[in-house]
Scaffold this active site. Sequence first.
Site, mmCIF file in Angstrom:
data_model
loop_
_atom_site.group_PDB
_atom_site.id
_atom_site.type_symbol
_atom_site.label_atom_id
_atom_site.label_comp_id
_atom_site.label_asym_id
_atom_site.label_seq_id
_atom_site.Cartn_x
_atom_site.Cartn_y
_atom_site.Cartn_z
ATOM 1 N N PRO A 16 0.724 -1.109 -0.079
ATOM 2 C CA PRO A 16 -0.059 -0.038 0.028
ATOM 3 C C PRO A 16 0.629 1.223 -0.079
ATOM 4 C CG PRO A 16 -0.108 -1.113 2.024
ATOM 5 C CD PRO A 16 0.529 -2.065 1.120
ATOM 6 N N ASN A 17 0.259 2.120 -0.932
ATOM 7 C CA ASN A 17 0.688 3.700 -0.954
ATOM 8 C C ASN A 17 2.289 3.945 -2.020
ATOM 9 O OD1 ASN A 17 -1.167 5.099 0.595
ATOM 10 N ND2 ASN A 17 -0.330 3.732 2.449
ATOM 11 N N ARG A 24 5.250 11.848 -3.594
ATOM 12 C CA ARG A 24 5.281 12.507 -2.421
ATOM 13 C C ARG A 24 6.269 12.018 -1.193
ATOM 14 N NH1 ARG A 24 1.021 12.921 -4.535
ATOM 15 N NH2 ARG A 24 -1.187 13.099 -3.992
ATOM 16 N N TYR A 29 11.170 9.037 0.944
ATOM 17 C CA TYR A 29 11.165 7.753 -0.121
ATOM 18 C C TYR A 29 11.931 7.992 -1.340
ATOM 19 C CZ TYR A 29 7.947 6.162 3.452
ATOM 20 O OH TYR A 29 7.299 5.851 4.594
ATOM 21 N N ASN A 80 8.061 -5.581 -0.495
ATOM 22 C CA ASN A 80 7.830 -4.478 0.134
ATOM 23 C C ASN A 80 6.419 -4.361 0.651
ATOM 24 O OD1 ASN A 80 7.788 -2.113 1.529
ATOM 25 N ND2 ASN A 80 8.898 -0.899 0.237
ATOM 26 N N ALA A 83 2.829 -0.824 5.009
ATOM 27 C CA ALA A 83 2.728 -0.694 6.311
ATOM 28 C C ALA A 83 1.839 -2.158 6.639
ATOM 29 C CB ALA A 83 1.383 0.482 6.554
ATOM 30 N N GLU A 104 12.347 -9.357 2.319
ATOM 31 C CA GLU A 104 11.579 -8.336 2.756
ATOM 32 C C GLU A 104 12.432 -6.935 2.406
ATOM 33 O OE1 GLU A 104 10.365 -8.406 7.165
ATOM 34 O OE2 GLU A 104 10.109 -6.147 7.189
ATOM 35 N N HIS A 106 12.688 -2.814 2.561
ATOM 36 C CA HIS A 106 12.047 -1.541 2.830
ATOM 37 C C HIS A 106 12.983 -0.494 2.451
ATOM 38 C CE1 HIS A 106 9.143 -3.326 5.530
ATOM 39 N NE2 HIS A 106 9.806 -3.940 5.890
ATOM 40 N N ILE A 107 12.477 0.653 2.013
ATOM 41 C CA ILE A 107 13.123 1.704 1.453
ATOM 42 C C ILE A 107 13.901 2.503 2.327
ATOM 43 C CG2 ILE A 107 13.144 4.059 -0.040
ATOM 44 C CD1 ILE A 107 10.534 2.607 -1.566
ATOM 45 N N ARG A 113 13.003 4.641 12.666
ATOM 46 C CA ARG A 113 11.814 5.357 12.583
ATOM 47 C C ARG A 113 10.662 5.355 13.967
ATOM 48 N NH1 ARG A 113 8.975 4.921 6.711
ATOM 49 N NH2 ARG A 113 7.886 6.633 7.554
HETATM 50 O O1 LIG Z 1 10.236 2.041 3.971
HETATM 51 C C1 LIG Z 1 9.407 1.465 3.522
HETATM 52 O O2 LIG Z 1 9.842 0.860 2.359
HETATM 53 C C2 LIG Z 1 8.188 1.252 3.895
HETATM 54 O O3 LIG Z 1 7.767 -0.249 3.626
HETATM 55 C C3 LIG Z 1 7.316 2.149 3.319
HETATM 56 C C4 LIG Z 1 5.805 2.026 3.965
HETATM 57 C C5 LIG Z 1 5.105 3.229 3.462
HETATM 58 C C6 LIG Z 1 5.035 3.354 2.068
HETATM 59 C C7 LIG Z 1 4.574 4.605 1.593
HETATM 60 O O4 LIG Z 1 5.175 5.002 0.444
HETATM 61 C C8 LIG Z 1 5.052 6.110 0.132
HETATM 62 C C9 LIG Z 1 5.852 6.764 -1.133
HETATM 63 C C10 LIG Z 1 5.727 7.894 -1.413
HETATM 64 C C11 LIG Z 1 5.075 8.678 -0.990
HETATM 65 C C12 LIG Z 1 3.993 8.555 0.357
HETATM 66 C C13 LIG Z 1 4.080 7.057 0.886
HETATM 67 C C14 LIG Z 1 5.909 2.098 5.742
HETATM 68 O O5 LIG Z 1 4.737 2.050 6.006
HETATM 69 C C15 LIG Z 1 6.690 0.970 5.927
HETATM 70 O O6 LIG Z 1 7.179 1.025 7.394
HETATM 71 C C16 LIG Z 1 8.000 1.056 5.530
#
Ligand SMILES: O=C(O)[C@]1(O)C[C@H](CCCOc2ccccc2)[C@@H](O)[C@H](O)C1
Length: 153
Positions: A16-17, A24, A29, A80, A83, A104, A106-107, A113
């Site tokens: 998701p997202n 954003r 990110y 990835n 959340a 797994e 994560h960026i 965090r």
């Molecule tokens: O660091 C990561 O890749 C995460 O998986 C990204 C998730 C969030 C993805 C949201 O991605 C966005 C990218 C650009 C703008 C807004 C959100 C976050 O909930 C994890 O804790 C860590």
Amino acid sequence: TPAGSGRGTILVLNGPNLNLLGTREPEKYGTATLADVEQLAKDTGAAHGLDVECFQSNHEGALVDAIHAARDKAIGIVLNAGAYTHTSIALRDAISAVQLPAVEVHITNVHAREEFRHHSYLAGVSKAVIAGAGIMGYRFAVEYLAGLHTHQG
Ligand SMILES: O=C(O)[C@]1(O)C[C@H](CCCOc2ccccc2)[C@@H](O)[C@H](O)C1
């Protein structure tokens, strides 16, 4: 991958997202888009003679279905889960069920965090966890799975 072509396939799943990548919160990110990330994974796979299939969904069940579908067509999964990493026993169970090596990714460095990002339901069923390396994590994950595939007994 055409049947019998002999090339392995790696499934790259984004949760998701992550469709918002590059549009954003670039300070968190980065500026690469999801398409850039998927192309990076594809290019890395190709360098190792592997096909890479990419899928992104904001829906937990769709990600579960994609993991199930990987059972018959992939040699490994890069995930990835966004959340859902921190909430989803369903995704954990799906990874366990298909018995494929999963990495797994994560960026961001989730451990630097908020507390709620420090636990992962997926880490315990993953071969490796790569967090904080930015989108390079996807490349590292594909390279790792390629190594598993080519150094199999
Ligand atoms: O660091 C990561 O890749 C995460 O998986 C990204 C998730 C969030 C993805 C949201 O991605 C966005 C990218 C650009 C703008 C807004 C959100 C976050 O909930 C994890 O804790 C860590």
